[in-house]
Design a protein around this motif. Structure first.
Motif, short mmCIF file in Angstrom:
data_model
loop_
_atom_site.label_atom_id
_atom_site.label_comp_id
_atom_site.label_asym_id
_atom_site.label_seq_id
_atom_site.Cartn_x
_atom_site.Cartn_y
_atom_site.Cartn_z
N VAL A 1 45.06 36.19 65.32
CA VAL A 1 46.21 37.03 64.96
C VAL A 1 45.74 38.31 64.28
CG1 VAL A 1 48.36 37.15 63.65
CG2 VAL A 1 47.72 35.02 64.81
N VAL A 2 44.77 38.20 63.39
CA VAL A 2 44.25 39.37 62.69
C VAL A 2 43.61 40.34 63.68
CG1 VAL A 2 42.44 40.11 61.08
CG2 VAL A 2 44.06 38.33 60.41
N ALA A 3 42.94 39.83 64.69
CA ALA A 3 42.32 40.71 65.69
C ALA A 3 43.36 41.60 66.36
CB ALA A 3 41.57 39.88 66.74
N VAL A 4 44.53 41.05 66.63
CA VAL A 4 45.61 41.84 67.23
C VAL A 4 46.11 42.88 66.23
CG1 VAL A 4 47.96 41.76 68.17
CG2 VAL A 4 46.28 40.02 68.83
N ALA A 5 46.31 42.47 64.97
CA ALA A 5 46.78 43.41 63.94
C ALA A 5 45.77 44.53 63.73
CB ALA A 5 47.03 42.67 62.63
N VAL A 6 44.50 44.20 63.73
CA VAL A 6 43.44 45.20 63.55
C VAL A 6 43.45 46.19 64.71
CG1 VAL A 6 40.92 45.50 63.58
CG2 VAL A 6 41.96 43.82 62.05
N ARG A 7 43.55 45.68 65.93
CA ARG A 7 43.56 46.55 67.10
C ARG A 7 44.79 47.46 67.12
NH1 ARG A 7 46.03 45.42 71.40
NH2 ARG A 7 45.83 43.16 71.28
N LEU A 8 45.98 46.88 66.87
CA LEU A 8 47.21 47.69 66.89
C LEU A 8 47.20 48.79 65.84
CD1 LEU A 8 50.08 45.06 67.37
CD2 LEU A 8 49.34 46.81 68.99
N ASN A 9 46.51 48.53 64.74
CA ASN A 9 46.51 49.47 63.63
C ASN A 9 45.26 50.34 63.55
OD1 ASN A 9 49.04 49.05 61.91
ND2 ASN A 9 48.41 46.98 62.47
N GLY A 10 44.41 50.27 64.58
CA GLY A 10 43.22 51.12 64.61
C GLY A 10 42.30 50.88 63.44
N MET A 11 42.18 49.62 63.04
CA MET A 11 41.40 49.30 61.86
C MET A 11 40.00 48.78 62.17
SD MET A 11 44.53 47.52 59.81
CE MET A 11 43.76 47.38 58.21
N GLN A 12 39.57 48.88 63.43
CA GLN A 12 38.20 48.49 63.75
C GLN A 12 37.28 49.42 62.97
OE1 GLN A 12 40.50 49.57 65.95
NE2 GLN A 12 40.58 48.27 67.73
N PRO A 13 36.11 48.93 62.54
CA PRO A 13 35.23 49.77 61.72
C PRO A 13 34.98 51.15 62.31
CG PRO A 13 34.39 47.53 61.79
CD PRO A 13 35.57 47.59 62.75
N GLN B 1 42.07 35.93 52.01
CA GLN B 1 43.08 36.71 51.27
C GLN B 1 43.38 38.01 52.01
OE1 GLN B 1 44.67 36.25 48.04
NE2 GLN B 1 45.85 38.04 48.67
N SER B 2 42.35 38.68 52.46
CA SER B 2 42.52 39.93 53.20
C SER B 2 43.29 39.68 54.50
CB SER B 2 41.16 40.55 53.50
OG SER B 2 41.31 41.78 54.13
N GLN B 3 42.93 38.58 55.20
CA GLN B 3 43.64 38.25 56.43
C GLN B 3 45.11 37.95 56.14
OE1 GLN B 3 41.03 35.09 57.88
NE2 GLN B 3 40.40 36.43 59.56
N ALA B 4 45.37 37.18 55.10
CA ALA B 4 46.76 36.86 54.74
C ALA B 4 47.53 38.14 54.40
CB ALA B 4 46.79 35.88 53.57
N ASP B 5 46.91 39.03 53.64
CA ASP B 5 47.57 40.30 53.29
C ASP B 5 47.90 41.11 54.54
OD1 ASP B 5 47.45 39.74 50.57
OD2 ASP B 5 45.65 40.96 50.23
N LEU B 6 46.99 41.12 55.51
CA LEU B 6 47.24 41.85 56.74
C LEU B 6 48.40 41.23 57.52
CD1 LEU B 6 46.52 44.18 58.58
CD2 LEU B 6 44.76 42.74 59.63
N LEU B 7 48.47 39.91 57.55
CA LEU B 7 49.58 39.25 58.25
C LEU B 7 50.90 39.53 57.53
CD1 LEU B 7 48.03 35.84 59.34
CD2 LEU B 7 48.19 38.00 60.59
N LEU B 8 50.89 39.57 56.20
CA LEU B 8 52.11 39.91 55.46
C LEU B 8 52.62 41.29 55.87
CD1 LEU B 8 51.46 37.45 53.65
CD2 LEU B 8 51.93 38.90 51.69
N ALA B 9 51.70 42.20 56.15
CA ALA B 9 52.06 43.58 56.47
C ALA B 9 52.37 43.81 57.94
CB ALA B 9 50.92 44.51 56.05
N THR B 10 52.09 42.80 58.80
CA THR B 10 52.22 43.06 60.24
C THR B 10 53.04 42.05 61.04
OG1 THR B 10 50.11 41.95 60.71
CG2 THR B 10 50.04 44.34 60.33
N VAL B 11 53.31 40.87 60.50
CA VAL B 11 54.09 39.88 61.26
C VAL B 11 55.57 40.16 61.04
CG1 VAL B 11 54.63 37.43 61.56
CG2 VAL B 11 52.26 38.15 61.20
#
Length: 139
Positions: A98-110, A60-70
């Protein structure tokens, strides 16, 4: 490069400056590529607001992130809430890539999120008094 001033403010702040990156998704068809974007501040606020109040399943979290970034070539979001179940049904390798790219682009690594929280809490209010120019290469 122009410096933000009263004269340049409208042109600089009026343009969207979000980074994007193409991600190949051969699992979805021969030659399929999606465009993943950095989120605006408001989009990131909305993404995190969905997470408040409890645990969310990983898919669900991954899907939500893709909704916000694709996005498409114009930067418009491609996916919406009606796509969540279909995204959750996709293979974990695709979602993770795909989520790894979204996380990196958005500075969301822990570590990046922890640093941002620390810096936000420690940031002084008002002017810093520094007149140093930014050296950011990404601008």
């Amino acid at each position: 490069m122009p410096i933000l001033s009263k004269e340049t403010k409208a042109a600089i702040l009026g343009a969207i400056h979000l980074k994007t990156e193409s991600v190949d998704v051969p699992e979805w068809g021969d030659g399929v590529t999606i465009l993943v974007s950095e989120m605006s501040g408001l989009a990131r606020d909305a993404f995190y607001a969905k997470k408040e109040g409890g645990k969310v399943p990983i898919s669900q979290s991954q899907a939500d992130l893709l909704l916000a970034t694709v996005v498409d070539e114009t930067g418009a979001l491609v996916l919406d809430e009606s796509d969540v179940a279909s995204l959750q049904a996709q293979g974990t390798a695709v979602l993770d890539r795909v989520v790894a790219v979204a996380v990196r682009l958005n500075g969301m690594q822990p570590a990046a999120v922890e640093d941002a929280v620390k810096n936000s809490a420690a940031a002084p209010s008002g002017d810093s008094g520094s007149s140093s120019a930014s050296t950011s290469a990404s601008q």
